[in-house]
Design an enzyme around this catalytic site. Structure first.
Site, PDB file in Angstrom:
ATOM      1  N   GLU A 232      -8.151   7.135  -2.401  1.00  0.00           N
ATOM      2  CA  GLU A 232      -7.003   6.492  -3.062  1.00  0.00           C
ATOM      3  C   GLU A 232      -6.006   6.185  -1.953  1.00  0.00           C
ATOM      4  OE1 GLU A 232      -7.226   5.849  -6.137  1.00  0.00           O
ATOM      5  OE2 GLU A 232      -8.660   7.288  -6.942  1.00  0.00           O
ATOM      6  N   CYS A 266       2.629   4.300  -4.048  1.00  0.00           N
ATOM      7  CA  CYS A 266       1.467   3.479  -3.687  1.00  0.00           C
ATOM      8  C   CYS A 266       1.418   2.196  -4.525  1.00  0.00           C
ATOM      9  CB  CYS A 266       0.185   4.281  -3.840  1.00  0.00           C
ATOM     10  SG  CYS A 266       0.010   5.037  -5.456  1.00  0.00           S
TER      11      CYS A 266
HETATM   12  P1  NAD Z   1      -1.496  10.392   5.278  1.00  0.00           P
HETATM   13  O1  NAD Z   1      -2.766   9.621   5.334  1.00  0.00           O
HETATM   14  O2  NAD Z   1      -0.705  10.509   6.495  1.00  0.00           O
HETATM   15  O3  NAD Z   1      -1.807  11.899   4.829  1.00  0.00           O
HETATM   16  C1  NAD Z   1      -2.426  12.208   3.589  1.00  0.00           C
HETATM   17  C2  NAD Z   1      -3.074  13.575   3.678  1.00  0.00           C
HETATM   18  O4  NAD Z   1      -4.189  13.489   4.548  1.00  0.00           O
HETATM   19  C3  NAD Z   1      -2.190  14.668   4.232  1.00  0.00           C
HETATM   20  O5  NAD Z   1      -2.473  15.863   3.526  1.00  0.00           O
HETATM   21  C4  NAD Z   1      -2.624  14.763   5.690  1.00  0.00           C
HETATM   22  O6  NAD Z   1      -2.391  16.032   6.253  1.00  0.00           O
HETATM   23  C5  NAD Z   1      -4.111  14.474   5.574  1.00  0.00           C
HETATM   24  N1  NAD Z   1      -4.771  13.853   6.711  1.00  0.00           N
HETATM   25  C6  NAD Z   1      -4.235  12.979   7.596  1.00  0.00           C
HETATM   26  N2  NAD Z   1      -5.191  12.548   8.457  1.00  0.00           N
HETATM   27  C7  NAD Z   1      -6.344  13.136   8.067  1.00  0.00           C
HETATM   28  C8  NAD Z   1      -7.696  13.079   8.535  1.00  0.00           C
HETATM   29  N3  NAD Z   1      -8.040  12.321   9.575  1.00  0.00           N
HETATM   30  N4  NAD Z   1      -8.633  13.804   7.900  1.00  0.00           N
HETATM   31  C9  NAD Z   1      -8.310  14.562   6.840  1.00  0.00           C
HETATM   32  N5  NAD Z   1      -7.059  14.678   6.346  1.00  0.00           N
HETATM   33  C10 NAD Z   1      -6.087  13.967   6.956  1.00  0.00           C
HETATM   34  O7  NAD Z   1      -0.668   9.790   4.059  1.00  0.00           O
HETATM   35  P2  NAD Z   1       0.813  10.172   3.561  1.00  0.00           P
HETATM   36  O8  NAD Z   1       1.797   9.619   4.530  1.00  0.00           O
HETATM   37  O9  NAD Z   1       0.862  11.622   3.205  1.00  0.00           O
HETATM   38  O10 NAD Z   1       0.873   9.362   2.181  1.00  0.00           O
HETATM   39  C11 NAD Z   1       1.298   8.045   2.066  1.00  0.00           C
HETATM   40  C12 NAD Z   1       0.113   7.130   1.811  1.00  0.00           C
HETATM   41  O11 NAD Z   1      -0.596   7.556   0.663  1.00  0.00           O
HETATM   42  C13 NAD Z   1       0.536   5.699   1.521  1.00  0.00           C
HETATM   43  O12 NAD Z   1      -0.273   4.802   2.234  1.00  0.00           O
HETATM   44  C14 NAD Z   1       0.272   5.551   0.013  1.00  0.00           C
HETATM   45  O13 NAD Z   1       0.029   4.248  -0.428  1.00  0.00           O
HETATM   46  C15 NAD Z   1      -0.896   6.451  -0.170  1.00  0.00           C
HETATM   47  N6  NAD Z   1      -1.004   6.864  -1.567  1.00  0.00           N
HETATM   48  C16 NAD Z   1      -1.971   6.306  -2.340  1.00  0.00           C
HETATM   49  C17 NAD Z   1      -2.078   6.653  -3.681  1.00  0.00           C
HETATM   50  C18 NAD Z   1      -3.146   6.050  -4.562  1.00  0.00           C
HETATM   51  O14 NAD Z   1      -3.286   6.500  -5.682  1.00  0.00           O
HETATM   52  N7  NAD Z   1      -3.882   5.054  -4.089  1.00  0.00           N
HETATM   53  C19 NAD Z   1      -1.185   7.579  -4.230  1.00  0.00           C
HETATM   54  C20 NAD Z   1      -0.191   8.118  -3.399  1.00  0.00           C
HETATM   55  C21 NAD Z   1      -0.118   7.761  -2.065  1.00  0.00           C
END
Ligand code: NAD
Length: 461
Positions: A232, A266
């Site tokens: 997502e 998002c």
């Molecule tokens: P992010 O990708 O920086 O981090 C998300 C999570 O992934 C965190 O828990 C982080 O620690 C972990 N993470 C980061 N890199 C990783 C890797 N290589 N392997 C495994 N885990 C890893 O995102 P964010 O800044 O926390 O969230 C914002 C983003 O989330 C925005 O792009 C938003 O659109 C998206 N989002 C999407 C939805 C949806 O339903 N599509 C919902 C909410 C947020």
């Protein structure tokens, strides 16, 4: 070994709420092994679906009972306006209630019932699911990840964002009272802990919600070991307003959308396309609604806009606003709170720009209270402009003409489409096209994504 301890912040006041230690690699291994043993023990995985449904309904109730507490945690830790945080906690309960309803009615099937063979099609849980969460909707996305995975009979290891671990930890301890031991584990930490989860041989599925950039890395990691995935990811969602729309409702909704959760959303509707014949009138209405927004204390019931999650994120949003000041025309820029202690918070201004389709503000996910606006001529132009993005999570169409709304909906490459005041269902498939992710979660679609189908072929000759 050195332990990593992180300060968990209140971004509206730039204050430390508490400190949380990252799980060590050994603790992460232990959580996965515990979840795996719980899965193999079968107390949850082989529980009859009706009973599992009853437990999930009790999970929904415990979330309702603690909704105020969970909402306050997220309001303080994300800087989310309290009314929106209350909605998130109610939504979290609803995800469990929907999963409870579906699991009780999921049936196995028989096909091929000939004179010589019967083929039974049964569902099996996938095993241990790693749920990796972002910081913008902590308790809601924790529940959206947990409910369908648990409904299918899996064990789950949940890793909240390092910025916002508190509500997932609280939810984990509330659910642990209702579920068999070890079925839900919560581990704190950053990307390293996430990577360890995605690489672990005992993890069978990864449900990742976060940025498109990290989603690519998760998908690559999942390829080793053929882990099932749900992704997502981000979006650049478009609101399209046709000349026959109810303009006042559409303008109020367009502003609510790009400023909900201060744009850290998002499905933020951060691009607005307006039919050229109503453009000036509609933009004036949008600006009027934006002018009435109140930034400041997220725990005050009248606050509309809270802070950005971190100073670093504020810097990213500010950089995009600066780029828009250079290549777009500013239509509105709001004020920042000046009263202490919110003058220390990480607030970004509400901003609206008329933007060319080549501008960064039109193309990139801002994740702040910033709207990019342009006009369109007709249905085909609206569809072409809406589809001019790698993303495809959510679009919003405003028109009184239902046939047009359906035609345009069919043309837009997006997993979810709102028409007028329509809102996506907690039982519907949540997910996107293209760079917005892979798979669909929630409702029966989420349970399917967390299940393996198996056919058992019986020779009855
Ligand atoms: P992010 O990708 O920086 O981090 C998300 C999570 O992934 C965190 O828990 C982080 O620690 C972990 N993470 C980061 N890199 C990783 C890797 N290589 N392997 C495994 N885990 C890893 O995102 P964010 O800044 O926390 O969230 C914002 C983003 O989330 C925005 O792009 C938003 O659109 C998206 N989002 C999407 C939805 C949806 O339903 N599509 C919902 C909410 C947020």
């Amino acid at each position: 070994m050195q332990m990593t301890v992180r300060s968990v912040l209140d971004p509206a006041r730039d204050e430390v709420l508490t400190e949380v230690a990252d799980a060590t690699p050994e603790e992460v291994d232990r959580a996965i092994e515990t979840a795996h043993s719980a899965f193999n023990g079968g107390a949850w995985a082989r529980m009859p679906p009706e009973e599992r449904g009853a437990v999930l309904e009790r999970c929904a109730q415990v979330i309702r009972d603690h909704a105020d507490d969970l909402a306050l945690i997220d309001s303080k830790n994300v800087g989310k306006p309290i009314a929106q945080a209350n909605g998130d906690a109610e939504g979290a309960a609803e995800f469990f209630a929907v999963a409870a309803r579906h699991v009780a009615t999921l049936s196995n099937e028989a096909v091929d019932a000939s004179a010589t063979q019967v083929t039974l099609i049964v569902r099996e849980p996938v095993g241990v699911v790693a749920g990796i969460l972002p910081w913008n909707y902590p308790v809601a996305i924790a529940a959206a990840t947990l409910a369908p995975a648990l409904a299918a009979g899996n064990s789950v290891v949940l890793k909240p964002s390092p910025e916002t671990p508190l509500s997932a930890q609280r939810l984990g301890s509330l659910l642990a009272e209702l579920l068999p031991a070890g079925v839900v584990q919560v581990v704190a930490g950053g990307a390293d802990v996430g990577r360890q989860l995605t690489r672990h041989r005992l993890v069978s599925r990864i449900h990742f919600t976060g940025s498109t950039r990290a989603g690519e890395e998760v998908m690559t990691s999942a390829a080793r070991g053929f882990k099932r995935i749900g992704l997502e990811l981000g979006d650049k969602s478009t609101t399209m307003v046709f000349a026959d729309a109810p303009l006042e409702d559409a303008a109020a909704s367009a502003v609510r959308r790009f400023t909900a959760n201060q744009g850290e959303n998002c499905v933020a509707g951060s691009r607005l396309l307006v039919q050229d014949s109503i453009y000036d009138d509609f933009i004036a209405r949008v600006v009027k609604h934006a002018e009435s927004l109140v930034s400041g204390n997220p725990q005050h019931p009248d606050t509309d806009i809270g802070p950005m999650i971190t100073r670093q994120h504020l810097a990213k949003v500010s950089d995009l606003i600066d780029s828009a000041r250079r290549d777009s025309s500013a239509l509105f820029e709001g004020d920042l709170p000046t009263d202490s202690p919110y003058d220390n918070g990480y607030f970004a201004p509400v901003a609206i720009f008329e933007s060319p389709s080549t501008s960064r503000i039109w193309r990139e996910e801002v994740f702040g209270p910033v709207l990019a606006v342009a006009s369109f001529t007709d249905d085909a132009d609206a569809i072409a402009q809406a589809n001019d993005t790698a993303y495809g999570l959510m679009a919003h169409i405003w028109s009184q003409d239902r046939a047009r709304a359906i035609r345009v909906s069919r043309g837009v490459r997006s997993g979810m489409i709102r028409v007028n005041n329509g809102v996506e269902s907690a039982a519907g498939p949540w997910g996107g096209f293209g760079a917005s992710g892979i798979g669909r979660s929630l409702g029966k679609y989420g349970i399917d994504a967390n299940s393996e189908l198996k056919q058992i072929c019986l020779d009855i000759s």
